[in-house]
Scaffold this motif. Structure first.
Motif, PDB file in Angstrom:
ATOM      1  N   CYS A  71      -4.215  -3.938   9.139  1.00 43.90           N
ATOM      2  CA  CYS A  71      -4.826  -2.949   8.236  1.00 43.90           C
ATOM      3  C   CYS A  71      -5.216  -1.694   9.011  1.00 43.90           C
ATOM      4  CB  CYS A  71      -6.031  -3.525   7.489  1.00 43.90           C
ATOM      5  SG  CYS A  71      -7.342  -4.125   8.561  1.00 43.90           S
ATOM      6  N   PRO A  81       0.389  -0.228   6.838  1.00 46.73           N
ATOM      7  CA  PRO A  81      -0.120  -1.570   7.147  1.00 46.73           C
ATOM      8  C   PRO A  81       0.946  -2.634   6.862  1.00 46.73           C
ATOM      9  CG  PRO A  81      -0.936  -0.873   5.018  1.00 46.73           C
ATOM     10  CD  PRO A  81      -0.083   0.258   5.544  1.00 46.73           C
ATOM     11  N   HIS A 125     -10.724   1.106   9.069  1.00 49.31           N
ATOM     12  CA  HIS A 125     -10.312  -0.046   9.878  1.00 49.31           C
ATOM     13  C   HIS A 125      -9.950   0.420  11.287  1.00 49.31           C
ATOM     14  CE1 HIS A 125      -9.875  -1.996   5.920  1.00 49.31           C
ATOM     15  NE2 HIS A 125      -9.270  -0.872   5.566  1.00 49.31           N
ATOM     16  N   TYR A 129      -9.497  -5.676  -0.007  1.00 43.22           N
ATOM     17  CA  TYR A 129      -8.795  -5.411   1.259  1.00 43.22           C
ATOM     18  C   TYR A 129      -9.797  -5.043   2.353  1.00 43.22           C
ATOM     19  CZ  TYR A 129      -4.888  -3.843   4.200  1.00 43.22           C
ATOM     20  OH  TYR A 129      -3.957  -3.685   5.199  1.00 43.22           O
ATOM     21  N   ARG A 180      -1.795  -8.420   2.015  1.00 44.16           N
ATOM     22  CA  ARG A 180      -2.451  -7.635   0.967  1.00 44.16           C
ATOM     23  C   ARG A 180      -3.491  -8.457   0.230  1.00 44.16           C
ATOM     24  NH1 ARG A 180       2.812  -6.540  -2.519  1.00 44.16           N
ATOM     25  NH2 ARG A 180       2.807  -8.804  -2.191  1.00 44.16           N
TER      26      ARG A 180
END
Ligand code: OGA
Ligand code: MN
Length: 293
Positions: free
Chosen positions: A112, A117, A162, A204, A253
């Motif tokens: 991520c 990603p 992230h 997420y 995901r």
């Protein structure tokens, strides 16, 4: 093809077809892809696994990632997770690979922190310990459904940041090298990934997640911890106990995963290929929404 459900509302074993047939046959691929979209974690047992088969299978699902800077396998399409040195000896406690294994024991989704990603990861067991070293999974779709309606509405429009260095920093301050930091700066994505095939939403987040737009750092970290705790309650977990010849594929995901420790005097050697997400996988809806200046 037979689909055997394994976990709490997600994860399934595929029997009757193997990875070689997926690689060779478009119709088999289409059927397995549908199971992947539905169940998020796929288990294949007793595969005649080789690097070539793993590549051929993985490439069916989309373009492959190149392994991270400074990791084993850098520059190739294979990420190698192991405590075995190239000369066959086992790494000592405190060795970089041992610290990396500990970082993999934090709940996360793969990549991520990358642009783009990952759609999915395919992990094959090449050498497994006699006990320990399991891999555990939770469904982030189930998590999304278990949020309060208020929190779900809030997170629906939210974006989070992230950073690979953030999760590594939880294990050891310099585990992410200068080079890793410079080639993998922080990235932000929407916090809700909608699957374009079935419309199902997933939360997420990962061990890499350190900030949420609009919240202080402290409030962000508190909320990320609360969400992770909710996602990973024991009854939500599918634990995979590896057998020789196992290959597990997961949807980055819609799941989080973590490795489990194993005896340090036993070798464990795992090879991962990672499939990059494309717009067709719902990535188009993941770019942060920034209000006009
Ligand atoms: C991975 C991972 C955990 C494990 O391959 O991405 O996190 O159990 N693996 O090896
Ligand atoms: Mn991982």
């Amino acid at each position: 093809m037979e689909v055997i459900k394994l976990g709490p509302g997600f994860a399934a074993e595929i029997r009757g077809v193997g990875m070689a047939e997926v690689a060779a046959d478009e119709a088999v691929y289409t059927a397995v892809r549908a199971v992947f979209e539905e169940h998020s974690v796929l288990v294949f047992r007793r595969q005649p696994i080789t690097d070539e088969l793993q590549l051929a299978y993985s490439k069916r699902f989309g373009p492959l990632e190149t392994a991270k800077a400074a990791s084993r396998g850098e520059g190739t399409q294979f990420s190698i997770l192991t405590n075995v040195e190239p000369d066959g000896s086992l790494v000592k406690p405190g060795h970089k690979e041992e610290l990396r294994a500990r970082a993999n024991q934090l709940w996360h989704t793969d990549s991520c922190f990358k642009i783009p990603p990952a759609l999915a990861s395919v992990l094959s067991a090449r050498t497994i310990p006699t006990h320990g070293g399991e891999t555990e999974f939770v469904s982030m779709r189930n998590t999304w459904q278990r949020l309060s309606p208020e929190l779900r509405a809030r997170l629906d429009g939210a974006c989070a940041w992230h950073d690979y260095a953030h999760s590594r920093g939880k294990i050891a301050p310099h585990l992410a090298s200068e080079r890793e930091r410079s080639v993998m700066p922080p990235v932000s994505w929407r916090m809700r990934w909608r699957n374009p095939v079935n419309g199902r939403d997933a939360l997420y987040i990962a061990s890499h997640t350190y900030a949420i737009d609009g919240l202080s750092r402290e409030d962000s970290l508190r909320l990320i911890d609360e969400l992770t705790a909710l996602a990973t309650q024991p009854e939500q977990i599918y634990q995979h106990r590896w057998q020789a010849g196992d290959v597990v594929m997961w949807d980055n995901r819609a799941t989080m995963h973590r490795g489990r420790p194993w005896p340090e005097d036993q070798p464990r050697y795992m090879i991962r290929t990672t499939i990059t997400a494309t717009d067709a996988d719902g990535l188009a809806g993941m770019w942060p929404q920034r209000s006009a200046a």
